[in-house]
Design an enzyme around this catalytic site. Structure first.
Site, mmCIF file in Angstrom:
data_model
loop_
_atom_site.group_PDB
_atom_site.id
_atom_site.type_symbol
_atom_site.label_atom_id
_atom_site.label_comp_id
_atom_site.label_asym_id
_atom_site.label_seq_id
_atom_site.Cartn_x
_atom_site.Cartn_y
_atom_site.Cartn_z
ATOM 1 N N ARG A 94 0.056 -9.758 -0.329
ATOM 2 C CA ARG A 94 0.977 -9.168 -1.855
ATOM 3 C C ARG A 94 1.252 -9.640 -1.850
ATOM 4 N NH1 ARG A 94 5.660 -4.753 -0.706
ATOM 5 N NH2 ARG A 94 4.343 -3.999 0.702
ATOM 6 N N ARG B 248 -0.768 -7.655 -15.969
ATOM 7 C CA ARG B 248 -0.383 -5.735 -15.092
ATOM 8 C C ARG B 248 -0.073 -4.538 -16.542
ATOM 9 N NH1 ARG B 248 0.059 -1.321 -15.125
ATOM 10 N NH2 ARG B 248 0.836 0.472 -13.999
ATOM 11 N N ARG C 46 4.366 -8.208 -8.048
ATOM 12 C CA ARG C 46 5.365 -8.048 -9.462
ATOM 13 C C ARG C 46 6.532 -9.098 -9.075
ATOM 14 N NH1 ARG C 46 6.248 -1.369 -7.588
ATOM 15 N NH2 ARG C 46 5.588 -2.406 -5.677
ATOM 16 N N ASP D 139 -6.845 -2.312 -4.526
ATOM 17 C CA ASP D 139 -5.393 -1.482 -3.394
ATOM 18 C C ASP D 139 -6.417 -0.814 -2.541
ATOM 19 O OD1 ASP D 139 -2.585 -0.200 -3.441
ATOM 20 O OD2 ASP D 139 -3.970 1.280 -3.102
ATOM 21 N N TYR E 241 -2.754 8.876 3.313
ATOM 22 C CA TYR E 241 -1.873 9.630 2.405
ATOM 23 C C TYR E 241 -2.982 10.397 1.167
ATOM 24 C CZ TYR E 241 0.824 5.377 1.848
ATOM 25 O OH TYR E 241 1.636 4.418 1.876
#
Length: 321
Positions: free
Chosen positions: A3, A16, A7, A53, A129
């Site tokens: 990752r 973003r 952020r 993702d 999910y």
């Protein structure tokens, strides 16, 4: 770092904002390529990680997927067996075409000595999910669904095995050097279910990729597997295995690294803490694994709160300067 485009970088946050949404960023080849390359410009990493993702696969299977700021992914939940049976059986590669274009853009400018990693979610994790519509503390909705409707759940897993294999094959053909299979929720499964829903589907996925690309380099990551990691390594023909920060390093060195190369396993919170705690944590990882085949990494991904100066400190220590 897994990752790695996350952020914690101000340039990522700016990109973003330009994309408008997280999913919009995943499917914008120009911007996705940019955030894939941003960490390399700052830190001169040995590997670039495709920005995408794991939930683009259910999206390409026709499921509604969104990412809500502060809450994470939200999907159209599968509440009943009838809904699961109605899932599209074939992944739409037209939906995923921007991801393949991103790979081509990155590969065109990536230095030859930098490895390019692609990835997908493992069938079990993606299914959790899809069933719950979101992440939950122990993924109870998917576990209950699998107990109550094992045949229906197995059909969903089979769809995800096929879709994920095709996705990885196309990533490799588009230009990535290796791929990683993230089973983020493997650790919530008891041993028997771990064999059924983690090991068996991932093995089928790996073999399907190798059937199309015999020399494919594949890393497995059954997060939270604990002592079951030994079975995973024995039964899933991956080339290397990632370690989470919770696993005993001696066990991992003696029972796993002697069989397969390992990747990991710095606690991401040590990276937030910084200072002496970070130095000692880095040293412990290096002592445990540096005598064997090893990729230094986090166990798993970096958090948004990680200070950039701590990343720099970690890299100086790993690199010995």
């Amino acid at each position: 770092m897994m990752r790695q485009a996350g952020r914690y970088l101000p340039e990522y946050r700016a990109t973003r904002e330009k994309a408008g949404s997280f999913l919009g960023l995943c499917f914008n080849p120009e911007l996705a390529a940019e955030v894939t390359l941003q960490p390399l410009r700052r830190f001169n990493f040995d590997g670039a990680i495709l920005f995408s993702d794991i939930l683009v696969v259910p999206y390409a299977l026709g499921r509604n997927v969104d990412f809500v700021t502060g809450e994470g992914p939200k999907l159209e939940p599968i509440g009943a067996p009838e809904t699961a049976r109605s899932i599209r059986k074939e992944v739409d590669h037209g939906v995923l075409a921007p991801v393949y274009e991103t790979i081509g853009r990155v590969k065109a400018v990536l230095p030859d000595d930098v490895t390019f990693l692609g990835f997908c979610g493992a069938p079990w994790t993606v299914a959790t999910y899809m069933i719950a519509g979101q992440g939950t503390p122990d993924q109870a909705p998917a576990r209950v669904f699998a107990y109550r409707h094992p045949d229906v759940f197995d059909d969903l897993i089979q769809v995800l095995v096929k879709a994920s294999a095709e996705y990885l094959i196309r990533q490799i053909k588009a230009g990535v050097d290796a791929v990683q299979i993230f089973d983020t929720w493997a650790g919530v499964l008891p041993p028997e279910e771990f064999s059924r829903w983690c090991i068996a589907p991932t093995r089928r996925l790996v073999l399907a990729v190798r059937d199309a690309v015999p020399d494919a380099k594949i890393i497995g990551f059954p997060r939270g597997a604990g002592s079951s990691l030994e079975r995973y390594v024995a039964e899933v023909p991956v080339d290397a295995v990632s370690l989470d920060w919770m696993i005993d390093k001696t066990f991992a060195r003696e029972r796993v690294q002697r069989v397969k190369p390992v990747q990991g396993n710095l606690d991401p919170l040590a990276l937030i803490a910084g200072g002496r705690a970070l130095d000692e944590s880095v040293d412990a990882v290096m002592r445990a694994f540096s005598d064997g085949p090893f990729i230094f990494n986090l166990g798993p991904g970096i958090t948004p709160e990680a200070p950039i100066e701590n990343v720099e400190r970690m890299l100086r220590r790993v690199r010995g300067r």
